[in-house]
Design a protein around this motif. Structure first.
Motif, PDB file in Angstrom:
ATOM      1  N   GLU A   1      -4.484  -1.164  10.849  1.00  0.00           N
ATOM      2  CA  GLU A   1      -4.303  -0.933  12.288  1.00  0.00           C
ATOM      3  C   GLU A   1      -2.907  -0.400  12.573  1.00  0.00           C
ATOM      4  N   GLU A   2      -1.921  -1.050  11.957  1.00  0.00           N
ATOM      5  CA  GLU A   2      -0.520  -0.664  12.199  1.00  0.00           C
ATOM      6  C   GLU A   2      -0.205   0.714  11.630  1.00  0.00           C
ATOM      7  N   ILE A   3      -0.787   1.005  10.455  1.00  0.00           N
ATOM      8  CA  ILE A   3      -0.541   2.322   9.841  1.00  0.00           C
ATOM      9  C   ILE A   3      -1.100   3.426  10.744  1.00  0.00           C
ATOM     10  N   ILE A   4      -2.334   3.233  11.210  1.00  0.00           N
ATOM     11  CA  ILE A   4      -2.960   4.258  12.056  1.00  0.00           C
ATOM     12  C   ILE A   4      -2.181   4.418  13.371  1.00  0.00           C
ATOM     13  N   LYS A   5      -1.708   3.301  13.890  1.00  0.00           N
ATOM     14  CA  LYS A   5      -0.916   3.334  15.133  1.00  0.00           C
ATOM     15  C   LYS A   5       0.363   4.144  14.896  1.00  0.00           C
ATOM     16  N   ASP A   6       0.972   3.907  13.755  1.00  0.00           N
ATOM     17  CA  ASP A   6       2.209   4.613  13.411  1.00  0.00           C
ATOM     18  C   ASP A   6       1.959   6.122  13.306  1.00  0.00           C
TER      19      ASP A   6
ATOM     20  N   LEU B   1       0.824  -1.215   0.000  1.00  0.00           N
ATOM     21  CA  LEU B   1       0.000   0.000   0.000  1.00  0.00           C
ATOM     22  C   LEU B   1       0.856   1.264   0.000  1.00  0.00           C
ATOM     23  N   LEU B   2       0.343   2.272  -0.664  1.00  0.00           N
ATOM     24  CA  LEU B   2       0.961   3.592  -0.588  1.00  0.00           C
ATOM     25  C   LEU B   2      -0.154   4.562  -0.199  1.00  0.00           C
ATOM     26  N   ILE B   3      -0.064   5.100   0.981  1.00  0.00           N
ATOM     27  CA  ILE B   3      -1.130   5.956   1.507  1.00  0.00           C
ATOM     28  C   ILE B   3      -0.589   7.369   1.684  1.00  0.00           C
ATOM     29  N   TRP B   4      -1.368   8.350   1.277  1.00  0.00           N
ATOM     30  CA  TRP B   4      -0.962   9.738   1.492  1.00  0.00           C
ATOM     31  C   TRP B   4      -2.052  10.521   2.213  1.00  0.00           C
ATOM     32  N   ALA B   5      -1.638  11.635   2.770  1.00  0.00           N
ATOM     33  CA  ALA B   5      -2.602  12.528   3.421  1.00  0.00           C
ATOM     34  C   ALA B   5      -2.446  13.907   2.814  1.00  0.00           C
ATOM     35  N   ARG B   6      -3.570  14.535   2.495  1.00  0.00           N
ATOM     36  CA  ARG B   6      -3.528  15.885   1.908  1.00  0.00           C
ATOM     37  C   ARG B   6      -4.344  16.851   2.747  1.00  0.00           C
ATOM     38  N   SER B   7      -3.851  18.078   2.803  1.00  0.00           N
ATOM     39  CA  SER B   7      -4.575  19.099   3.550  1.00  0.00           C
ATOM     40  C   SER B   7      -5.720  19.609   2.669  1.00  0.00           C
ATOM     41  N   THR B   8      -6.892  19.751   3.251  1.00  0.00           N
ATOM     42  CA  THR B   8      -8.029  20.223   2.445  1.00  0.00           C
ATOM     43  C   THR B   8      -7.990  21.737   2.257  1.00  0.00           C
ATOM     44  N   SER B   9      -7.280  22.426   3.139  1.00  0.00           N
ATOM     45  CA  SER B   9      -7.244  23.893   2.997  1.00  0.00           C
ATOM     46  C   SER B   9      -6.212  24.353   1.977  1.00  0.00           C
ATOM     47  N   THR B  10      -5.114  23.614   1.821  1.00  0.00           N
ATOM     48  CA  THR B  10      -4.096  24.045   0.848  1.00  0.00           C
ATOM     49  C   THR B  10      -3.949  23.080  -0.332  1.00  0.00           C
ATOM     50  N   GLY B  11      -4.361  21.867  -0.139  1.00  0.00           N
ATOM     51  CA  GLY B  11      -4.211  20.857  -1.194  1.00  0.00           C
ATOM     52  C   GLY B  11      -2.839  20.201  -1.171  1.00  0.00           C
ATOM     53  N   ASP B  12      -1.999  20.592  -0.205  1.00  0.00           N
ATOM     54  CA  ASP B  12      -0.640  20.036  -0.122  1.00  0.00           C
ATOM     55  C   ASP B  12      -0.644  18.608   0.422  1.00  0.00           C
ATOM     56  N   PHE B  13       0.339  17.853  -0.032  1.00  0.00           N
ATOM     57  CA  PHE B  13       0.536  16.520   0.530  1.00  0.00           C
ATOM     58  C   PHE B  13       1.258  16.700   1.868  1.00  0.00           C
ATOM     59  N   ILE B  14       0.752  16.088   2.914  1.00  0.00           N
ATOM     60  CA  ILE B  14       1.354  16.314   4.232  1.00  0.00           C
ATOM     61  C   ILE B  14       2.307  15.177   4.601  1.00  0.00           C
ATOM     62  N   TRP B  15       1.869  13.976   4.348  1.00  0.00           N
ATOM     63  CA  TRP B  15       2.762  12.838   4.585  1.00  0.00           C
ATOM     64  C   TRP B  15       2.346  11.677   3.698  1.00  0.00           C
ATOM     65  N   TYR B  16       3.230  10.713   3.579  1.00  0.00           N
ATOM     66  CA  TYR B  16       2.855   9.482   2.887  1.00  0.00           C
ATOM     67  C   TYR B  16       3.445   8.285   3.614  1.00  0.00           C
ATOM     68  N   THR B  17       2.798   7.166   3.423  1.00  0.00           N
ATOM     69  CA  THR B  17       3.249   5.928   4.061  1.00  0.00           C
ATOM     70  C   THR B  17       3.303   4.827   3.026  1.00  0.00           C
ATOM     71  N   PHE B  18       4.414   4.132   3.001  1.00  0.00           N
ATOM     72  CA  PHE B  18       4.536   2.964   2.131  1.00  0.00           C
ATOM     73  C   PHE B  18       4.642   1.748   3.033  1.00  0.00           C
ATOM     74  N   TYR B  19       3.800   0.771   2.757  1.00  0.00           N
ATOM     75  CA  TYR B  19       3.792  -0.405   3.633  1.00  0.00           C
ATOM     76  C   TYR B  19       3.600  -1.682   2.810  1.00  0.00           C
ATOM     77  N   ARG B  20       4.515  -2.609   3.020  1.00  0.00           N
ATOM     78  CA  ARG B  20       4.489  -3.871   2.286  1.00  0.00           C
ATOM     79  C   ARG B  20       4.496  -4.996   3.307  1.00  0.00           C
ATOM     80  N   ARG B  21       3.564  -5.897   3.157  1.00  0.00           N
ATOM     81  CA  ARG B  21       3.449  -6.966   4.139  1.00  0.00           C
ATOM     82  C   ARG B  21       3.039  -8.281   3.494  1.00  0.00           C
ATOM     83  N   GLU B  22       3.455  -9.359   4.140  1.00  0.00           N
ATOM     84  CA  GLU B  22       3.012 -10.698   3.731  1.00  0.00           C
ATOM     85  C   GLU B  22       2.431 -11.375   4.962  1.00  0.00           C
TER      86      GLU B  22
END
Lengths: 487, 196
Positions: B180-185, B134-155
């Motif tokens: 669960e782990e991403i949100i915890k992180d 998975l590649l997850i990103w977060a964007r600010s709704t007020s500016t449209g900027d990308f705030i952070w991203y997470t890359f997670y690979r699991r088996e």
């Protein structure tokens, strides 16, 4: 007035106090496990479990009837209007939505997620997910095998562990308005032009008395009902810029509330698009650009703007259209011209005008032009040999070429391979060279390359023409200038 | 035990321990902050994920899982139905290419401070072996900027503790664990703070 408000508040209090008991409307579950799209049976099992826990529920079968009336296409996707209608018609304070991600009775495996929303405001208040796969369960010494029923029991217990009913102190529920669709005729206009917006709205409860759009600078435009849509049109501002459009809905009677929803913005634009042409695959001459194989045209928009239409024309010196391409939509990043016309025939060498016209969304248009020299033909050198008394006379004629010639030479060899004569660029530049008293049986080689790389290369035997005396020209009877009847 | 040499026996035990413990070493979540400015995150919306795999319903599943897990973490989340209606109305097929103005409009309508989106890069289920990237990103709704991203690979194998215990053999269970782990992180990094 105050007494009136008090009276209505008391009335609503008595109406809603009746439905003040906490009830949960269990929606049919969305099924992502691949069996069915909607799973009613599982939802019914969940509802039955909640009943055993002492919670009042509205079974999925009853919910479906209401959903049909509300024309809900997809279960699991609800908005404020649907939530409020469920709240009012089914008297449910909560809505339980569920999704089945995995369901396999044989393995067995189960993955279910639930979310509980407050029907009044469509706010998520509770959610949980349960996932269990029989393969991952290992009992001590492998004595007991887990069944689907065991997983189901565990699932219900886990999903609702810690769930507490919240008594909702709702006396009245405000009417709700949702935007279903927004259509802008255009999002960019010239100053003073007409702007048009169509809105499809969805209501729950009484419709607002006033519906209007604030289109910037506190300019209020009323919305008119036309069919399923509400339409508003107005003259765009004369000042260039971006203007927000806000939907204002007012409920005066009984409610005295106002809601504002931002629906978009429009731009007043009176500036034509700023565009520049860049060329690749060309040779820069003193005051012209030239090419022989292909020309790469790269239009560059200097100020980022949406282009809605473009037209590319290539015109000859007499302003005759050689190539024309016109399309709606975005401007391509590159155009290629191989020096051919619309029927794919190479164009004669000469100067051609490249004209690109672009239109922005507001209809402002800009034309950019550039002259280009096309030379696809190699330089021409003519060699003529005449046989006069066992000797050869050679006349070399260098024809005028549209661009400078980089390299040019003529070599004459005899049969044994001895060089008889060599003419270089300096000598050939004169245009006409005559060589006299040359022996018979000669070969020649002509090489000429212009600055664009068009190359002429000829290697052959010299076949001299034998000069013959000119025949006397027969006298031709002149044509009659007037029509003669005797034919 | 009839080992000729005691050393061989010790080595054998050491090897078994090493193999069984090797499954406990986990691959980490790669999270990168793209702005130094910390935002107040009181309300979140989860956008549909761009699915590059053949599992069509995986995007819906992940949206629900993120929503559910965030609500569990007592974060206010916009109901996915409202998000879907908004995207449908704005005719946005791929939320990956959503512009700042539309995000502002979304904020105006739903009150969300950030939106979560991303891509499902890889998903596979062959027998009991499951894999998810998975590649997850977060964007600010007020500016449209990308705030952070997470890359997670699991088996599924990554969760094996000793022998076959702990192994995950279903894609949904793996997805749930990863969410669960991403949100915890994110919580540990202080991304999901409503009070500043």
């Amino acid at each position: 007035m105050r007494l009136k408000i008090l009276f209505f508040t008391i009335c609503y209090f008595f109406i809603f106090i009746k439905i003040g008991f906490t009830q949960i409307a269990v929606f049919p579950f969305e099924d992502f496990s691949g069996n069915e799209e909607v799973n009613i049976k599982f939802a019914e099992k969940v509802a039955s479990y909640l009943v055993t826990q002492g919670i009042k529920v509205i079974y999925p079968q009853e919910v479906i009837k209401e959903l049909i009336k509300l024309r809900i296409k997809r279960i699991g996707v609800i908005d404020r209007v649907v939530a409020r209608e469920i709240f009012l018609k089914l008297k449910a304070q909560y809505i339980l939505l569920g999704s089945i991600y995995e369901l396999d009775k044989e393995v067995p495996s189960l993955c279910v997620g639930i979310r509980i929303l407050k029907a009044k405001n469509c706010k998520l208040v509770w959610s949980k997910i349960f996932s269990f796969c029989g393969k991952d369960y290992h009992s001590i010494l492998g004595i007991k095998k887990i069944t689907y029923e065991d997983i189901l029991k565990k699932c219900f217990k886990d999903l609702f562990a810690g769930f507490k009913e919240e008594r909702i102190n709702v006396m009245y529920s405000f009417p709700v308005l949702e935007i279903e669709d927004v259509i802008f005729k255009t999002k960019s206009v010239k100053p003073g032009n007409t702007m048009e917006v169509a809105l499809k709205l969805k209501f729950s409860g009484p419709k607002p008395e006033k519906l209007m759009l604030n289109v910037g600078d506190n300019k209020l435009i009323p919305l008119l009902k036309t069919g399923a849509y509400y339409i508003a049109f107005w003259r765009a501002d004369l000042k260039e810029g971006k203007y927000p459009i806000i939907l204002i809905s007012k409920w005066n009677k009984n409610w005295n509330i106002q809601k504002k929803i931002f629906i978009g913005s429009y731009t007043v634009d009176n500036t034509p698009p700023q565009i520049k042409l860049e060329f690749w695959g060309i040779k820069k001459l003193a005051n012209m650009i030239a090419f022989n194989r292909y020309l790469e045209i790269r239009p560059k928009i200097l100020k980022k703007e949406k282009i809605t239409r473009w037209k590319l024309e290539i015109l000859s010196k007499k302003n005759k259209v050689v190539v024309m391409e016109e399309q709606l939509g975005d401007l391509p990043s590159t155009f290629f011209w191989r020096g051919v016309d619309n029927s794919d025939k190479p164009v004669p060498p000469g100067i051609y005008k490249i004209r690109l016209s672009v239109w922005d969304e507001a209809g402002n248009f800009k034309v950019v032009e550039k002259n280009v020299l096309v030379v696809k033909k190699p330089p021409e050198i003519e060699l003529k040999a005449l046989k006069i008394d066992n000797k050869i006379k050679i006349i070399i004629n260098v024809k005028k070429h549209i661009i400078p010639i980089r390299e040019m030479r003529v070599e004459i060899w005899d049969n044994k391979g001895n060089l008889i004569k060599k003419l270089d660029k300096k000598e050939l530049k004169k245009g006409k060279v005559v060589l006299d008293n040359l022996p018979l049986n000669l070969n020649y080689e002509i090489v000429a390359i212009d600055i664009l790389g068009n190359k002429l290369f000829v290697k052959d035997k010299i076949n001299p023409q034998v000069l013959k005396k000119k025949k006397k020209e027969e006298k031709k009877t002149p044509k009659a200038k007037e029509w003669v009847h005797e034919f | 035990m009839n080992f000729k040499n005691k050393k061989v026996f010790h080595r054998f035990i050491f090897l078994i321990l090493l193999i069984s413990l090797s499954s406990c070493f986990r691959k980490g979540i790669i999270t990168k902050e793209l702005t130094s400015k910390r935002l107040k995150v009181c309300k979140i919306a989860v956008f549909p994920f761009y699915n590059l795999t053949k599992y069509e319903k995986l995007s819906d599943m992940l949206v629900q899982m993120f929503t559910i897990d965030m609500v569990r973490e007592s974060i206010e989340v916009v109901e996915p139905g409202l998000v879907k209606n908004f995207l449908f109305r704005e005719r946005i097929l791929n939320p990956l290419y959503i512009n700042a103005e539309i995000l502002k409009k979304f904020k105006y309508e739903t009150g969300a401070d950030i939106v979560i989106g991303g891509q499902i890069i890889k998903a596979s289920q062959v027998g009991d072996n499951v894999k998810l990237v998975l590649l997850i990103w977060a964007r600010s709704t007020s500016t449209g900027d990308f705030i952070w991203y997470t890359f997670y690979r699991r088996e599924g194998e990554d969760y094996r503790k000793v022998f076959h215990f702990g192994k995950i053999s279903s894609l949904s269970a793996l997805a749930q664990r990863m969410v669960e782990e991403i949100i915890k992180d994110w919580k540990n990094r202080g991304f999901l703070k409503c009070e500043m």
